[in-house]
Every structure is written in structure tokens, then in C-alpha cells.
Design a protein around this motif. Structure first.
Motif, PDB file in Angstrom:
ATOM      1  N   GLY A  54       1.014  -1.413  -0.008  1.00  0.00           N
ATOM      2  CA  GLY A  54      -0.111   0.035  -0.438  1.00  0.00           C
ATOM      3  C   GLY A  54       0.879   0.983   0.425  1.00  0.00           C
ATOM      4  O   GLY A  54       1.798   1.257  -0.274  1.00  0.00           O
ATOM      5  N   ASP A  55       0.475   2.099   0.453  1.00  0.00           N
ATOM      6  CA  ASP A  55       1.755   4.066   1.108  1.00  0.00           C
ATOM      7  C   ASP A  55       2.294   3.018   1.669  1.00  0.00           C
ATOM      8  O   ASP A  55       2.429   2.428   2.779  1.00  0.00           O
ATOM      9  N   ALA A  56       3.308   3.379   0.909  1.00  0.00           N
ATOM     10  CA  ALA A  56       4.506   3.506   2.339  1.00  0.00           C
ATOM     11  C   ALA A  56       3.983   4.012   3.923  1.00  0.00           C
ATOM     12  O   ALA A  56       4.705   3.343   4.753  1.00  0.00           O
ATOM     13  N   ALA A  57       3.503   5.013   3.906  1.00  0.00           N
ATOM     14  CA  ALA A  57       3.440   5.858   5.256  1.00  0.00           C
ATOM     15  C   ALA A  57       2.647   4.750   6.251  1.00  0.00           C
ATOM     16  O   ALA A  57       2.416   4.146   7.349  1.00  0.00           O
ATOM     17  N   SER A  58       1.763   3.952   5.488  1.00  0.00           N
ATOM     18  CA  SER A  58       1.033   2.590   6.326  1.00  0.00           C
ATOM     19  C   SER A  58       2.174   1.452   6.247  1.00  0.00           C
ATOM     20  O   SER A  58       2.181   1.099   7.405  1.00  0.00           O
ATOM     21  N   MET A  59       2.573   0.684   5.392  1.00  0.00           N
ATOM     22  CA  MET A  59       3.909  -0.298   5.587  1.00  0.00           C
ATOM     23  C   MET A  59       4.000  -0.162   6.846  1.00  0.00           C
ATOM     24  O   MET A  59       5.059  -0.758   6.988  1.00  0.00           O
ATOM     25  N   TYR A  60       5.044   1.480   6.742  1.00  0.00           N
ATOM     26  CA  TYR A  60       6.103   0.953   7.828  1.00  0.00           C
ATOM     27  C   TYR A  60       5.582   2.553   9.108  1.00  0.00           C
ATOM     28  O   TYR A  60       5.781   3.233   9.913  1.00  0.00           O
ATOM     29  N   ALA A  61       4.574   1.843   9.252  1.00  0.00           N
ATOM     30  CA  ALA A  61       3.926   2.628  10.545  1.00  0.00           C
ATOM     31  C   ALA A  61       4.326   2.207  11.846  1.00  0.00           C
ATOM     32  O   ALA A  61       4.918   1.260  11.673  1.00  0.00           O
ATOM     33  N   ALA A  62       3.867   2.745  12.452  1.00  0.00           N
ATOM     34  CA  ALA A  62       4.356   2.630  14.248  1.00  0.00           C
ATOM     35  C   ALA A  62       3.863   1.118  14.430  1.00  0.00           C
ATOM     36  O   ALA A  62       2.309   1.312  13.792  1.00  0.00           O
ATOM     37  N   ARG A  63       3.525   0.320  15.391  1.00  0.00           N
ATOM     38  CA  ARG A  63       2.669  -1.085  15.109  1.00  0.00           C
ATOM     39  C   ARG A  63       3.660  -1.644  16.286  1.00  0.00           C
ATOM     40  O   ARG A  63       4.796  -1.910  16.621  1.00  0.00           O
ATOM     41  N   THR A  64       2.853  -2.489  17.400  1.00  0.00           N
ATOM     42  CA  THR A  64       2.455  -3.436  18.142  1.00  0.00           C
ATOM     43  C   THR A  64       3.338  -4.916  17.409  1.00  0.00           C
ATOM     44  O   THR A  64       2.239  -5.350  16.871  1.00  0.00           O
ATOM     45  N   ASP A  65       3.411  -5.901  17.591  1.00  0.00           N
ATOM     46  CA  ASP A  65       4.206  -6.990  17.078  1.00  0.00           C
ATOM     47  C   ASP A  65       5.344  -7.912  18.064  1.00  0.00           C
ATOM     48  O   ASP A  65       6.021  -7.553  19.097  1.00  0.00           O
ATOM     49  N   GLU A  66       4.252  -9.392  18.337  1.00  0.00           N
ATOM     50  CA  GLU A  66       4.547  -9.584  19.810  1.00  0.00           C
ATOM     51  C   GLU A  66       4.996  -8.836  21.149  1.00  0.00           C
ATOM     52  O   GLU A  66       5.029 -10.033  21.833  1.00  0.00           O
ATOM     53  N   GLY A  67       4.227  -7.861  21.342  1.00  0.00           N
ATOM     54  CA  GLY A  67       4.122  -7.504  22.617  1.00  0.00           C
ATOM     55  C   GLY A  67       5.231  -6.506  22.540  1.00  0.00           C
ATOM     56  O   GLY A  67       5.249  -5.513  23.727  1.00  0.00           O
TER      57      GLY A  67
END
Length: 264
Positions: A54-67
Motif C-alpha cells: 500500500g502506501d509507504a506510510a502505512s507499511m512502515y507505520a508504528a506497530r505492536t508486534d508480539e508485545g
């Protein structure tokens, strides 16, 4: 003699002629139409796009992964060519194969239909580059990083991690690690994440292939069994022929962790 009957007769004739004309027009109109109009079929829904793109901002947004909390990548500072994307496959390899183009700092995961996923990567700095082939034989989410004795000897400040650095966004191995083997033995080369997103597109590692953490998470999710890996100086025919090297990596860690998932 009165004119009333004549007027009435004329009016009646006019009404009759008007009604006849209206009836004829109605019959003519009905001959050009039908009450059995076929209902057009509903439009076919388009296939949903791959959620990983998708757009780069969405792909590389902050996220929580495995805590663990991953920070956003400042995409405005990224060269667009290093953003994860689907491209025409330039490798000619079979689907599921991983090919690293050293000259361009790209890694390709070959897909069906003549396509590939392209990731921007960081590669070995001067003296640590390599070409060759290997197989992804193991993988680990959020691995503990344990610097090898050779590294601690060169960098005594790392001695505090001799028993392992807890996983997290600042770990040198990042969010995922894929372990490369050759002839059943650990090559000490890894495909792994890095917090140093600004090293992508550069020669900065000790021989491993580094990814932005959001990208290694994506690649990890797509490699569910042993995958052939080719590291080539370039994607020309000559580059393919040169893809063998006996270079030994400087270890980035103390070996494959015992709790890693071995792929079969």
C-alpha cells in the motif's frame, strides 16, 4: 335549424380520431419495448489487494508486534526504490527462491506469475561482502542477541551482553532472523531486522543481509519452509555464474538459538 347537433357531431368525431391516434401511438410504442427486461448481473468484485502493500506510510507505520513496540520508519527520508513492492521478476528463478542483488541492494522473493517482492537491504561493508548460495533452515521471532567472543574481544563494551541481550526494537537482530545453512551447517549469515533503517541501501553489516523491521516481518511470514537463497554480485548472466564464494562471515551472534524453529 340549430347548429348544436352539428357541433356535437364534429366534437365526437374529433374525440374519436384523437383517441384512435393515441391508441395507435401506444401500440407502436409497445412494439418497441418489452416488459421482460433482463436484470444486469452485479459487477464482479475486484480481488482484495495484498494487505502487505500500500502506501509507504502505512507499511512502515508504528506497530505492536508480539508485545514489542516498533517505531515508524520516516518514509520521507527513504529512497522510494527501497520501499517494499511487487515488481516483474528479474531473476528467472522458481517461485519461493530468494535472490540478493548485491550491486543494487535489493532482495527478491520470487512469486508465481512472473512477479517478485522486492525489498531494500543493507549488505556487508568492505571486507565482509560475499556471494554464494545457502538455504534458509531456521527462523526465530524476536531473537535474543548474544555477541560471539570474537566480537566482544574487539568491542569490550559488549561484554555485558555475553549471556544475551533481551529482544526488542534496539536489538541488532531486530524483529526476526532467518538463519542460512549450507550443506547442513550454519554459515553464520543471517537475514535479519535492524533498528538502523538508514543503513538500507548501504554496505554496513558484517556480512548479513539487514532489513527494516517491518520488511523482515513480512519476509518471515512468507518463508514457511526451507528456501533456496542466492547472493549474486548482480543479476546479469555473468553475475549468476560468479555466485560462488568461500568467504567466511564474521559471526553476528553465538549461533542459532535453541528455541529457533527449524524448517522442514
Amino acid at each position: 335549424m340549430s347548429d348544436i347537433p352539428l357541433f356535437s357531431e364534429r366534437l365526437s368525431r374529433r374525440a374519436f380520431l384523437g383517441a384512435s391516434a393515441l391508441g395507435a401511438a401506444s401500440m407502436a410504442l409497445s412494439a418497441c419495448t418489452t416488459t421482460d427486461v433482463a436484470t444486469p448481473p452485479p459487477p464482479v468484485a475486484a480481488a482484495p489487494p495484498d494487505a502487505a502493500f500500500g502506501d509507504a506510510a502505512s507499511m512502515y507505520a508504528a506497530r505492536t508486534d508480539e508485545g514489542y513496540q516498533l517505531p515508524a520508519i520516516p518514509v520521507a527520508k527513504l529512497d522510494p526504490k527501497f520501499v517494499r513492492q511487487i515488481v516483474a521478476d528479474p531473476t528467472g528463478e522458481k517461485p519461493g527462491t530468494i535472490v540478493v542483488d548485491v550491486s543494487e541492494h535489493f532482495l527478491y522473493l520470487v512469486r508465481d506469475g512472473g512477479k517478485a517482492i522486492r525489498y531494500g537491504v543493507s549488505l556487508g561493508k568492505a571486507g565482509f561482502g560475499w556471494t554464494g548460495s545457502a538455504v534458509v533452515q531456521a527462523r526465530k521471532k524476536w531473537p535474543v542477541w548474544t555477541p560471539p567472543p570474537e566480537m566482544i574481544q574487539r568491542r569490550p563494551e559488549l561484554a555485558k551482553y555475553k549471556d544475551g541481550m533481551p529482544p526488542g526494537p534496539q536489538s541488532p537482530l531486530g524483529a526476526r532472523a532467518l538463519y542460512l545453512f549450507r550443506d547442513g551447517k550454519d554459515t553464520m549469515y543471517r537475514l535479519h531486522g535492524t533498528p538502523e533503517w538508514d543503513s538500507i541501501g548501504k554496505n554496513a553489516s558484517s556480512g548479513c543481509v539487514r532489513f527494516m523491521n517491518q520488511d523482515i516481518i513480512d519476509l518471515y511470514s512468507r518463508v514457511n519452509g526451507p528456501a533456496q537463497v542466492f547472493v549474486r554480485p548482480n543479476l546479469s548472466a555473468a553475475g549468476k555464474m560468479m555466485a560462488v564464494s568461500s568467504r567466511t562471515a564474521e559471526p553476528i551472534d553465538a549461533g542459532v538459538p535453541k528455541d529457533a524453529e527449524f524448517l522442514k
